[in-house]
Design an enzyme around this catalytic site. Structure first.
Site, PDB file in Angstrom:
ATOM      1  N   LYS A   1       0.804  -1.225   0.000  1.00 21.60           N
ATOM      2  CA  LYS A   1       0.000   0.000   0.000  1.00 21.60           C
ATOM      3  C   LYS A   1       0.840   1.279   0.000  1.00 21.60           C
ATOM      4  O   LYS A   1       0.391   2.297  -0.491  1.00 21.60           O
ATOM      5  CB  LYS A   1      -0.968   0.004   1.187  1.00 21.60           C
ATOM      6  CG  LYS A   1      -2.090  -1.028   1.062  1.00 21.60           C
ATOM      7  CD  LYS A   1      -3.064  -0.941   2.240  1.00 21.60           C
ATOM      8  CE  LYS A   1      -4.164  -1.985   2.107  1.00 21.60           C
ATOM      9  NZ  LYS A   1      -5.154  -1.893   3.192  1.00 21.60           N
TER      10      LYS A   1
ATOM     11  N   ASN B   1      -4.919   1.812  -1.519  1.00 21.60           N
ATOM     12  CA  ASN B   1      -5.431   0.438  -1.657  1.00 21.60           C
ATOM     13  C   ASN B   1      -6.172   0.248  -2.984  1.00 21.60           C
ATOM     14  O   ASN B   1      -6.682  -0.833  -3.264  1.00 21.60           O
ATOM     15  CB  ASN B   1      -6.325   0.029  -0.470  1.00 21.60           C
ATOM     16  CG  ASN B   1      -7.696   0.661  -0.535  1.00 21.60           C
ATOM     17  OD1 ASN B   1      -7.864   1.728  -1.127  1.00 21.60           O
ATOM     18  ND2 ASN B   1      -8.680   0.008   0.043  1.00 21.60           N
TER      19      ASN B   1
ATOM     20  N   ASP C   1     -10.174   2.594   2.393  1.00 18.45           N
ATOM     21  CA  ASP C   1     -10.337   2.044   3.750  1.00 18.45           C
ATOM     22  C   ASP C   1     -11.026   3.064   4.661  1.00 18.45           C
ATOM     23  O   ASP C   1     -11.897   2.704   5.457  1.00 18.45           O
ATOM     24  CB  ASP C   1      -8.978   1.649   4.345  1.00 18.45           C
ATOM     25  CG  ASP C   1      -8.457   0.345   3.772  1.00 18.45           C
ATOM     26  OD1 ASP C   1      -9.278  -0.501   3.356  1.00 18.45           O
ATOM     27  OD2 ASP C   1      -7.223   0.160   3.728  1.00 18.45           O
TER      28      ASP C   1
ATOM     29  N   ALA D   1      -2.612   2.103  15.899  1.00 21.10           N
ATOM     30  CA  ALA D   1      -1.939   3.165  15.140  1.00 21.10           C
ATOM     31  C   ALA D   1      -1.160   2.562  13.970  1.00 21.10           C
ATOM     32  O   ALA D   1      -0.158   3.117  13.529  1.00 21.10           O
ATOM     33  CB  ALA D   1      -1.016   3.962  16.052  1.00 21.10           C
ATOM     34  N   GLY D   2      -1.611   1.408  13.475  1.00 22.96           N
ATOM     35  CA  GLY D   2      -0.981   0.780  12.317  1.00 22.96           C
ATOM     36  C   GLY D   2      -1.566   1.350  11.025  1.00 22.96           C
ATOM     37  O   GLY D   2      -2.208   2.412  11.032  1.00 22.96           O
TER      38      GLY D   2
ATOM     39  N   ARG E   1      -0.653   0.304  21.733  1.00 20.71           N
ATOM     40  CA  ARG E   1       0.322  -0.398  22.571  1.00 20.71           C
ATOM     41  C   ARG E   1       1.632   0.383  22.615  1.00 20.71           C
ATOM     42  O   ARG E   1       2.183   0.648  23.667  1.00 20.71           O
ATOM     43  CB  ARG E   1       0.534  -1.807  21.997  1.00 20.71           C
ATOM     44  CG  ARG E   1       1.576  -2.617  22.712  1.00 20.71           C
ATOM     45  CD  ARG E   1       1.619  -4.018  22.168  1.00 20.71           C
ATOM     46  NE  ARG E   1       1.984  -4.074  20.746  1.00 20.71           N
ATOM     47  CZ  ARG E   1       2.094  -5.181  20.051  1.00 20.71           C
ATOM     48  NH1 ARG E   1       1.826  -6.349  20.615  1.00 20.71           N
ATOM     49  NH2 ARG E   1       2.436  -5.161  18.779  1.00 20.71           N
TER      50      ARG E   1
ATOM     51  N   LYS F   1       3.689   5.748  18.648  1.00 16.61           N
ATOM     52  CA  LYS F   1       3.002   5.685  17.343  1.00 16.61           C
ATOM     53  C   LYS F   1       1.637   6.358  17.413  1.00 16.61           C
ATOM     54  O   LYS F   1       1.194   6.990  16.458  1.00 16.61           O
ATOM     55  CB  LYS F   1       2.871   4.226  16.878  1.00 16.61           C
ATOM     56  CG  LYS F   1       4.193   3.702  16.308  1.00 16.61           C
ATOM     57  CD  LYS F   1       4.151   2.230  15.985  1.00 16.61           C
ATOM     58  CE  LYS F   1       3.201   1.858  14.875  1.00 16.61           C
ATOM     59  NZ  LYS F   1       3.188   0.391  14.658  1.00 16.61           N
TER      60      LYS F   1
ATOM     61  N   TYR G   1     -12.168  -8.470  10.706  1.00 12.86           N
ATOM     62  CA  TYR G   1     -13.318  -9.135  10.076  1.00 12.86           C
ATOM     63  C   TYR G   1     -13.189 -10.652  10.026  1.00 12.86           C
ATOM     64  O   TYR G   1     -14.086 -11.344   9.564  1.00 12.86           O
ATOM     65  CB  TYR G   1     -13.564  -8.585   8.665  1.00 12.86           C
ATOM     66  CG  TYR G   1     -12.378  -8.657   7.739  1.00 12.86           C
ATOM     67  CD1 TYR G   1     -12.051  -9.815   7.054  1.00 12.86           C
ATOM     68  CD2 TYR G   1     -11.566  -7.539   7.553  1.00 12.86           C
ATOM     69  CE1 TYR G   1     -10.969  -9.877   6.217  1.00 12.86           C
ATOM     70  CE2 TYR G   1     -10.466  -7.583   6.715  1.00 12.86           C
ATOM     71  CZ  TYR G   1     -10.174  -8.746   6.046  1.00 12.86           C
ATOM     72  OH  TYR G   1      -9.079  -8.797   5.214  1.00 12.86           O
TER      73      TYR G   1
ATOM     74  N   GLY H   1     -16.411  -5.623  11.511  1.00 10.10           N
ATOM     75  CA  GLY H   1     -15.383  -5.284  10.527  1.00 10.10           C
ATOM     76  C   GLY H   1     -15.795  -5.600   9.102  1.00 10.10           C
ATOM     77  O   GLY H   1     -15.338  -4.951   8.164  1.00 10.10           O
TER      78      GLY H   1
HETATM   79  P1  NAP Z   1      -0.533  -3.160  11.158  1.00 11.62           P
HETATM   80  O1  NAP Z   1      -0.181  -1.992  10.314  1.00 11.62           O
HETATM   81  O2  NAP Z   1       0.431  -4.290  11.313  1.00 11.62           O
HETATM   82  O3  NAP Z   1      -0.852  -2.569  12.634  1.00 11.62           O
HETATM   83  C1  NAP Z   1      -1.117  -3.425  13.716  1.00 11.62           C
HETATM   84  C2  NAP Z   1      -1.691  -2.619  14.889  1.00 11.62           C
HETATM   85  O4  NAP Z   1      -2.140  -3.556  15.879  1.00 11.62           O
HETATM   86  C3  NAP Z   1      -0.673  -1.722  15.602  1.00 11.62           C
HETATM   87  O5  NAP Z   1      -1.358  -0.640  16.189  1.00 11.62           O
HETATM   88  C4  NAP Z   1      -0.124  -2.686  16.693  1.00 11.62           C
HETATM   89  O6  NAP Z   1       0.409  -2.017  17.827  1.00 11.62           O
HETATM   90  C5  NAP Z   1      -1.400  -3.372  17.097  1.00 11.62           C
HETATM   91  N1  NAP Z   1      -1.229  -4.692  17.679  1.00 11.62           N
HETATM   92  C6  NAP Z   1      -0.905  -5.850  17.031  1.00 11.62           C
HETATM   93  N2  NAP Z   1      -0.900  -6.876  17.882  1.00 11.62           N
HETATM   94  C7  NAP Z   1      -1.222  -6.370  19.097  1.00 11.62           C
HETATM   95  C8  NAP Z   1      -1.364  -6.939  20.391  1.00 11.62           C
HETATM   96  N3  NAP Z   1      -1.173  -8.248  20.586  1.00 11.62           N
HETATM   97  N4  NAP Z   1      -1.706  -6.135  21.416  1.00 11.62           N
HETATM   98  C9  NAP Z   1      -1.900  -4.831  21.222  1.00 11.62           C
HETATM   99  N5  NAP Z   1      -1.786  -4.216  20.014  1.00 11.62           N
HETATM  100  C10 NAP Z   1      -1.437  -4.987  18.979  1.00 11.62           C
HETATM  101  O7  NAP Z   1      -1.896  -3.852  10.693  1.00 11.62           O
HETATM  102  P2  NAP Z   1      -3.106  -3.160   9.893  1.00 11.62           P
HETATM  103  O8  NAP Z   1      -2.886  -3.278   8.459  1.00 11.62           O
HETATM  104  O9  NAP Z   1      -3.344  -1.816  10.488  1.00 11.62           O
HETATM  105  O10 NAP Z   1      -4.326  -4.163  10.244  1.00 11.62           O
HETATM  106  C11 NAP Z   1      -4.913  -4.216  11.534  1.00 11.62           C
HETATM  107  C12 NAP Z   1      -6.176  -5.057  11.477  1.00 11.62           C
HETATM  108  O11 NAP Z   1      -7.159  -4.398  10.691  1.00 11.62           O
HETATM  109  C13 NAP Z   1      -5.999  -6.435  10.836  1.00 11.62           C
HETATM  110  O12 NAP Z   1      -6.713  -7.380  11.604  1.00 11.62           O
HETATM  111  C14 NAP Z   1      -6.664  -6.289   9.474  1.00 11.62           C
HETATM  112  O13 NAP Z   1      -7.197  -7.500   8.986  1.00 11.62           O
HETATM  113  C15 NAP Z   1      -7.758  -5.295   9.797  1.00 11.62           C
HETATM  114  N6  NAP Z   1      -8.260  -4.540   8.621  1.00 11.62           N
HETATM  115  C16 NAP Z   1      -9.596  -4.554   8.362  1.00 11.62           C
HETATM  116  C17 NAP Z   1     -10.098  -3.864   7.277  1.00 11.62           C
HETATM  117  C18 NAP Z   1     -11.571  -3.907   6.971  1.00 11.62           C
HETATM  118  O14 NAP Z   1     -11.961  -3.530   5.867  1.00 11.62           O
HETATM  119  N7  NAP Z   1     -12.419  -4.315   7.901  1.00 11.62           N
HETATM  120  C19 NAP Z   1      -9.240  -3.131   6.437  1.00 11.62           C
HETATM  121  C20 NAP Z   1      -7.872  -3.111   6.733  1.00 11.62           C
HETATM  122  C21 NAP Z   1      -7.392  -3.841   7.840  1.00 11.62           C
HETATM  123  P3  NAP Z   1       1.966  -1.568  17.869  1.00 11.62           P
HETATM  124  O15 NAP Z   1       2.046  -0.290  17.098  1.00 11.62           O
HETATM  125  O16 NAP Z   1       2.242  -1.382  19.312  1.00 11.62           O
HETATM  126  O17 NAP Z   1       2.761  -2.692  17.246  1.00 11.62           O
END
Ligand code: NAP
Length: 251
Positions: free
Chosen positions: A47, A68, A83, A110-111, A133, A137, A197, A218
């Protein structure tokens, strides 16, 4: 979802997955021009990586810094981000349009996905606090979007928010952490959205329903971000019911 929508509207499009590597990303984007492919959906981890190969970015995608969706207009490639639109539309189904304005809202995460959602929430006028966490970030994201505050998980806001959006990967199939939002925070009258989701019913959604909160799954965000992609690719309104049925069938 896309195929079902094309079939229903009788559109001569096809949506297929391609396996791409980082090394071949640039060639893939040039191939889009060469082959006259109308649109690309872009998933992680591309992305951000895809941006240098595009001709233009839609302004919100530029602010988010992630794409995306790519739309090809006669060889001119524009990057979009659907998104944030998907997240907003899903929340507006529950709260009504303009329903986020002025509402104390907690975004957890904050990912990459949280970043897109944060821009959407601020644009919709939410009074936004971000917790993550890794607190640094959350602070960076709050600064980038103009949110009112940022916290680590150990210092979640003492005032109870009206809206909670969970955007970490906790609760996702395979995650070691079932939920990061304590059930004790959840109340009747709140709206709680989990952007995870897979599975459809996360621990947070179950906790929120048990507390009497309104829940937003989701998969509604997933549906609405795809619907916006469909609109960008085809210029037509998305047949939401058809796409929803296809999504339910696939899960
Ligand atoms: P990402 O960039 O890897 O970010 C992960 C985030 O989750 C960070 O804030 C991370 O915190 C936190 N995290 C991960 N494991 C954790 C834990 N065990 N405890 C506490 N915090 C934790 O991932 P992303 O792309 O943002 O995706 C996040 C989720 O959104 C995924 O499940 C994805 O499938 C979902 N999503 C859904 C949609 C939809 O359309 N519904 C669209 C996009 C994504 P740190 O910063 O501390 O590492």
């Amino acid at each position: 979802m896309h195929q079902a929508a094309y079939r229903t509207l009788g559109l001569d499009y096809v949506y297929v997955p391609f396996a791409i590597t980082t090394e071949r990303l640039e060639q893939a984007v040039h191939g889009m021009r060469a082959l006259g492919i109308r649109g690309f959906g872009v998933s992680m981890p591309f992305k951000q990586q895809v941006i240098p190969w595009l001709d233009a970015l839609e302004p919100t995608a530029a602010k988010i810094g992630a794409v995306n969706t790519i739309v090809n207009d006669d060889g001119h490639l524009t990057g979009h981000n659907t998104d944030w639109t998907g997240a907003l539309r899903a929340l507006e189904e529950a709260l009504g349009s303009d329903g986020l304005r002025g509402r104390p809202t907690l975004l957890v995460g904050a990912g990459g996905a949280a970043r897109a959602v944060a821009f959407g929430l601020v644009r919709a006028g939410a009074d936004l606090t971000i917790a993550n966490r890794t607190a640094s970030k959350a602070e960076q994201l709050a600064e980038d979007v103009g949110a009112s505050a940022a916290r680590g998980f150990d210092a979640l806001p003492h005032g109870v928010p009206e809206v909670i959006v969970q955007a970490t990967s906790a609760g996702m199939s395979g995650s070691p952490t079932p939920t990061v939002v304590p059930a004790s925070m959840l109340r009747e009258g709140m709206t709680v959205m989990d952007i995870v989701y897979q599975p459809r019913e996360t621990q947070l959604i179950r906790d929120a329903a048990r507390a009497g909160a309104r829940t937003v799954h989701g998969w509604r965000m997933l549906l609405h971000q795809a619907a916006r992609q469909f609109e960008l690719y085809t210029g037509r309104s998305a047949p939401l019911d058809v796409m929803d049925a296809a999504l339910r069938e696939s899960r």
